[in-house]
Design a protein around this motif. Structure first.
Motif, short mmCIF file in Angstrom:
data_model
loop_
_atom_site.label_atom_id
_atom_site.label_comp_id
_atom_site.label_asym_id
_atom_site.label_seq_id
_atom_site.Cartn_x
_atom_site.Cartn_y
_atom_site.Cartn_z
N ARG A 41 17.60 16.00 54.47
CA ARG A 41 18.16 17.25 54.99
C ARG A 41 19.09 17.86 53.96
O ARG A 41 19.72 17.11 53.18
CB ARG A 41 18.98 16.99 56.25
N PRO A 92 20.24 14.91 63.51
CA PRO A 92 19.47 15.94 62.78
C PRO A 92 20.00 16.24 61.39
O PRO A 92 19.28 16.75 60.54
CB PRO A 92 19.62 17.19 63.67
N ARG A 97 16.97 6.72 65.41
CA ARG A 97 15.62 7.11 65.80
C ARG A 97 14.95 5.98 66.59
O ARG A 97 14.21 6.21 67.53
CB ARG A 97 14.78 7.51 64.58
N GLY A 147 19.23 18.29 71.99
CA GLY A 147 18.31 18.36 73.14
C GLY A 147 18.65 19.39 74.20
O GLY A 147 17.75 19.95 74.83
N THR A 186 18.02 23.40 73.17
CA THR A 186 16.58 23.67 72.98
C THR A 186 15.87 23.75 74.34
O THR A 186 15.13 24.70 74.61
CB THR A 186 15.93 22.53 72.17
N ASN A 233 12.05 25.64 62.26
CA ASN A 233 12.22 24.20 62.11
C ASN A 233 13.64 23.88 61.63
O ASN A 233 14.50 24.76 61.53
CB ASN A 233 11.19 23.62 61.14
N HIS A 291 13.93 20.65 55.70
CA HIS A 291 13.79 19.34 55.02
C HIS A 291 14.17 19.55 53.55
O HIS A 291 14.15 20.67 53.06
CB HIS A 291 12.35 18.85 55.08
N TYR A 314 7.56 18.17 61.98
CA TYR A 314 6.56 17.38 61.24
C TYR A 314 7.18 16.13 60.61
O TYR A 314 8.31 16.15 60.15
CB TYR A 314 5.99 18.24 60.11
N ARG A 318 10.91 13.33 60.46
CA ARG A 318 12.06 13.93 61.12
C ARG A 318 11.62 14.70 62.37
O ARG A 318 12.40 15.47 62.93
CB ARG A 318 12.81 14.89 60.18
N CYS A 328 10.70 15.72 66.22
CA CYS A 328 11.64 15.61 67.34
C CYS A 328 11.47 14.30 68.13
O CYS A 328 10.42 14.07 68.73
CB CYS A 328 11.41 16.79 68.28
C1 HEM Z 1 11.83 22.38 73.95
C2 HEM Z 1 12.64 21.47 73.51
C3 HEM Z 1 12.71 20.99 72.09
C4 HEM Z 1 12.17 21.49 70.94
C5 HEM Z 1 11.28 22.71 70.78
C6 HEM Z 1 12.60 20.63 69.85
C7 HEM Z 1 12.22 20.80 68.53
C8 HEM Z 1 12.72 20.05 67.48
C9 HEM Z 1 12.43 20.30 66.09
C10 HEM Z 1 11.51 21.40 65.56
C11 HEM Z 1 13.10 19.38 65.35
C12 HEM Z 1 13.12 19.25 63.82
C13 HEM Z 1 11.90 18.52 63.33
C14 HEM Z 1 11.77 18.44 61.83
O1 HEM Z 1 12.77 18.41 61.13
O2 HEM Z 1 10.63 18.42 61.31
C15 HEM Z 1 13.82 18.55 66.28
C16 HEM Z 1 14.64 17.50 65.90
C17 HEM Z 1 15.37 16.73 66.79
N1 HEM Z 1 15.31 16.79 68.17
FE1 HEM Z 1 14.26 18.13 69.27
N2 HEM Z 1 13.38 19.64 70.35
C18 HEM Z 1 13.48 19.81 71.71
C19 HEM Z 1 14.16 18.99 72.59
C20 HEM Z 1 14.83 17.84 72.26
C21 HEM Z 1 15.42 16.91 73.19
C22 HEM Z 1 15.34 17.03 74.72
C23 HEM Z 1 16.07 15.95 72.46
C24 HEM Z 1 16.84 14.73 72.90
C25 HEM Z 1 17.21 14.47 74.10
C26 HEM Z 1 15.87 16.28 71.06
C27 HEM Z 1 16.38 15.54 70.00
C28 HEM Z 1 16.16 15.84 68.68
C29 HEM Z 1 16.80 15.13 67.58
C30 HEM Z 1 17.82 14.01 67.71
C31 HEM Z 1 16.30 15.69 66.40
C32 HEM Z 1 16.66 15.29 64.96
C33 HEM Z 1 15.67 14.28 64.43
C34 HEM Z 1 15.88 13.93 62.96
O3 HEM Z 1 16.49 14.70 62.23
O4 HEM Z 1 15.40 12.87 62.53
N3 HEM Z 1 15.11 17.41 70.98
N4 HEM Z 1 13.57 18.96 67.56
#
Ligand code: HEM
Length: 496
Positions: free
Chosen positions: A56, A73, A86, A264, A267, A333, A336, A406, A409, A411
């Protein structure tokens, strides 16, 4: 060099990749940025080359100044905490059989529809309270799962802290907005210096983030000390750490749970609010989903996640698919960063380049989704199912494989998010008719800026669909009978 857009960058990125090809390159203050506008390019760079494309950027504003830098994130790819967080997230909510989450989802979504109904009774005829109600749902779900916390229906102190903090996440990490992200030294300018308002903003926002990360954990520790803590992620992690837990361990537990909250809640809330907007604009879709719900439920019960698992509401399922395709809430997104130089289609992607998969543009790729600007759940059904596709093979690509990101990383909350959105869609359509206010139809393109985008507040008229729906709503208790777990008298301070 193309000009880096400050806000709503996903629209501009889409224009670029439509015009110049699905891989576009820009440079901002010497920082190379690669924008990917197709599923193929995003898979090639972020999945196939995941070992070197999963870092990141350093977010000076959102990370170092506002305080989100210990959240999942924003962690760097080689930070050992990322792998641990994770893994824990995967255990909590990572499999399709996460049925332990169903009770929480169903209970709290019922509370949502009861609250919307009660608002109607006291004259909220234009959905003014709707965004707050939806935010409450998203906050209550995550707090229940992560901290075993039963949020009160109204004016809950922890939900209030959480909703304030969650507003800060998306805005503070939005790329291109904060000059200090490009020139970190600006952070040290004295506060009387012109154009240093970001320092004041960051101080205010960081107080919300501090409160959010510490207060719920203190709540769980306090309950554990008197033996009344219900099962939760935080309790399990604290139990595992044991009484000799060192401060570093506690710090990591605190940020594991806070990460889920930060990423979470906002979103999920944004996605559900988009659903209401799209129902106003597409009464034919609403009618079809309601008629399917009526056929299956006969007005005798509310839909459940078992119905989803059994596949008995296929139109509701594809409505949710089209909702997430049409209005992805993390449209550009999370950026990255390349940890090594790479070659792609003969181009050199330098080490340190920021890579942005423009999820909004990809989910509007006309090669994958013909007439992409039309909201049409039928694109995911065969003709035999009343849809557009001749055969199962013609069914369009599942947008969940795009909009959750994708590679390594992507979701970790996808399953929970899908459960929450499906429940809200199904329960709301089972009991409510959602209409616009004449002459004030909202536009799905009228959005709030931020890495997480919401629709701009809009007016809507929500009414109860039928006498059976009214009976179902009346059968939900006025007050949450499980809120006995709520530990504070009103206006309590948490620190006593
Ligand atoms: C409609 C709901 C949601 C959408 C559209 C969404 C979408 C995303 C996207 C696009 C990313 C980044 C992926 C990447 O870097 O390639 C992400 C990361 C993440 N999401 Fe979600 N998310 C949603 C809900 C949630 C929920 C409910 C949680 C947890 C309870 C959550 C936890 C996380 C975390 C912790 C990351 C960071 C992961 C990392 O950096 O390794 N998300 N999400």
């Amino acid at each position: 060099m193309l000009d880096m857009p400050k806000y709503f960058e996903w629209f501009t990125y889409h224009e670029w990749t439509q015009k110049y090809g699905d891989v576009a390159h820009i440079s901002v203050f010497g920082q190379p940025i690669i924008v990917l506008g197709s599923h193929a390019a995003s898979t090639d760079v972020l999945v196939r080359k995941a070992a070197i494309s999963s870092d990141r950027p350093v977010f000076t504003m959102g990370g170092k100044m506002v305080g989100w830098d210990n959240a999942m994130p924003l962690l760097q790819y080689h930070d050992r905490r990322l792998k641990k967080m994770r893994r824990i997230s995967g255990l909590l909510m990572g499999t399709r059989s996460s049925t332990h989450l169903w009770d929480v989802e169903e209970h709290l979504t019922r509370r949502l529809i009861k609250k919307i109904y009660n608002d109607m009774q006291v004259g909220d005829s234009e959905g003014r309270k709707l965004p707050d109600r939806i935010r409450w749902l998203a906050a209550a779900i995550i707090l229940r799962i992560t901290h075993g916390y039963a949020a009160a229906d109204e004016d809950d102190p922890l939900v209030n802290i959480a909703t304030e903090a969650m507003k800060t996440f998306g805005q503070s990490v939005e790329p291109g907005v904060w000059a200090v992200d490009f020139i970190p030294a600006l952070r040290h300018l004295p506060s009387w210096f012109p154009f240093t308002n970001f320092q004041k903003i960051s101080r205010e926002w960081s107080s919300h983030v501090d409160a959010l990360s510490q207060t719920p954990l203190d709540f769980v520790k306090k309950q554990m000390s008197v033996g009344t803590a219900p099962f939760s992620l935080a309790r399990a992690l604290l139990d595992q750490a044991g009484p000799d837990m060192d401060p570093q361990e506690e710090f990591e537990i605190k940020w594991t749970t806070t990460s889920l909250y930060g990423a979470g809640a906002d979103t999920t809330a944004a996605q559900i609010y988009f659903f209401f907007l799209l129902m106003i604009l597409h009464p034919e879709v609403q009618r079809r989903a309601q008629s399917e719900l009526d056929k299956v439920l006969c007005g005798e019960r509310l839909p459940s996640l078992r119905d989803r698992q059994d596949g008995v509401l296929p139109y509701v399922d594809v409505l949710v698919k089209e909702l997430i395709r049409f209005s992805p809430v993390v449209p550009a997104n999370t950026p990255h960063v390349m940890t090594e130089e790479a070659e792609y289609r003969g181009w050199r992607i330098p080490k340190g380049a920021i890579v942005i998969a423009n999820l909004w543009g990809i989910s509007r790729d006309p090669l994958m989704y013909p007439n992409p600007d039309i909201f049409r759940p039928e694109r995911f059904l065969t003709k035999a199912q009343g849809g557009d596709c001749e055969t199962v093979e013609d069914i369009q690509f599942d947008p969940a494989k795009i909009i959750f990101g994708y590679g390594r990383r992507s979701c970790p909350g996808q399953i929970l998010a899908e459960l929450s959105v499906w429940s809200a869609v199904a329960l709301c359509l089972a009991v409510f008719q959602i209409d616009g206010v004449k002459g004030e139809e909202p536009s799905p393109y009228d959005q709030e800026p931020g890495i997480i985008t919401h629709p701009k507040a809009f007016k809507c008229r929500i009414s109860v669909r039928s006498t059976q729906a009214q009976e179902l709503l009346n059968s939900i208790p006025d007050h949450d009978v499980t809120a006995w777990m709520h530990p504070w008298p009103k206006k309590s301070t948490f620190n006593e």
